[in-house]
Enzyme design. Sequence first.
Site, mmCIF file in Angstrom:
data_model
loop_
_atom_site.group_PDB
_atom_site.id
_atom_site.type_symbol
_atom_site.label_atom_id
_atom_site.label_comp_id
_atom_site.label_asym_id
_atom_site.label_seq_id
_atom_site.Cartn_x
_atom_site.Cartn_y
_atom_site.Cartn_z
ATOM 1 N N THR A 101 0.835 -1.151 0.028
ATOM 2 C CA THR A 101 -0.164 0.019 0.057
ATOM 3 C C THR A 101 0.893 1.156 0.098
ATOM 4 O O THR A 101 2.058 1.308 0.136
ATOM 5 C CB THR A 101 -1.034 0.060 1.259
ATOM 6 O OG1 THR A 101 -0.157 0.166 2.517
ATOM 7 C CG2 THR A 101 -1.675 -1.120 1.301
ATOM 8 N N VAL A 119 7.279 -2.326 7.361
ATOM 9 C CA VAL A 119 7.310 -0.818 7.336
ATOM 10 C C VAL A 119 7.954 -0.625 6.180
ATOM 11 O O VAL A 119 9.115 -0.749 5.867
ATOM 12 C CB VAL A 119 8.174 -0.454 8.777
ATOM 13 C CG1 VAL A 119 8.271 1.198 8.462
ATOM 14 C CG2 VAL A 119 7.435 -0.930 9.893
ATOM 15 N N LYS A 120 7.330 0.421 5.249
ATOM 16 C CA LYS A 120 7.764 0.841 4.001
ATOM 17 C C LYS A 120 8.349 2.053 4.146
ATOM 18 O O LYS A 120 7.887 3.308 4.594
ATOM 19 C CB LYS A 120 6.493 0.947 3.233
ATOM 20 C CG LYS A 120 6.865 0.983 1.725
ATOM 21 C CD LYS A 120 5.456 0.869 0.842
ATOM 22 C CE LYS A 120 5.791 0.953 -0.616
ATOM 23 N NZ LYS A 120 4.525 0.896 -1.456
ATOM 24 N N LEU A 121 9.665 2.192 3.730
ATOM 25 C CA LEU A 121 10.542 3.481 3.966
ATOM 26 C C LEU A 121 10.961 3.950 2.641
ATOM 27 O O LEU A 121 11.273 3.074 1.584
ATOM 28 C CB LEU A 121 11.714 3.137 4.793
ATOM 29 C CG LEU A 121 11.410 2.704 6.152
ATOM 30 C CD1 LEU A 121 12.573 1.906 6.738
ATOM 31 C CD2 LEU A 121 10.845 3.646 7.062
#
Length: 217
Positions: A27, A82-84
């Site tokens: 997402t 966790v998208k960074l």
Amino acid sequence: MKFFLDTANFEEIHEANSLGILDGITTNPTLIAKEGKPFKETIIAICNEVNGPVSCEVIATDCAGMLKQGRDYATWHKNIVVKLPTTREGVKACKTLTGEGTKTNLTLCFTPNQALIVAKAGATYVSPFIGRLDDISEDGMQVIKDIVQIYKNYGYTTQVLAASLRHPMHVVKAALAGAHVGTLPAKVLDQMFKHPLTDKGLETFLSDWKKANTAGS
């Protein structure tokens, strides 16, 4: 090759999951906003539906902010990744979160150099954007091939997640290049089922079945 769906739409996710071939979800803030529902509520609902990784993107741009958000996200559900962003601050946050046992997905990666840095920081996934590179007349698929080869050369465990897949041939070429994951919109997944000879063959079989069952009646 794992299939992740790039969406926050629960109907699309439920349908893809019912196929038995869905491995995870990616997402981003744009996809979440499109659904018009609270951020945390949407992410948790997706995690409860899908038995696999769900990438949840931070909106902070500094390391401290990313760590605060990432640590919070990680408490929401065991499936959270966790998208960074692939920036200096994002890499710093990746290194720390990885050390704490949190899975990470480094997004907005456009070069093998960036992917090499990401792998050294211990990211779980790296997301090179194929379609966006193609849009500016660069070879997005070659970037995937180069990253896969570099990772093989040095035994990095970071998985290559081919992103910005625009059509079925992108999926095929990413698989041939050795990408571990392809994340695609529901529309592209639907297109992968379709072939005119499949439709024609099924139509013929049904027609012949009808003839066989009405013969002599």
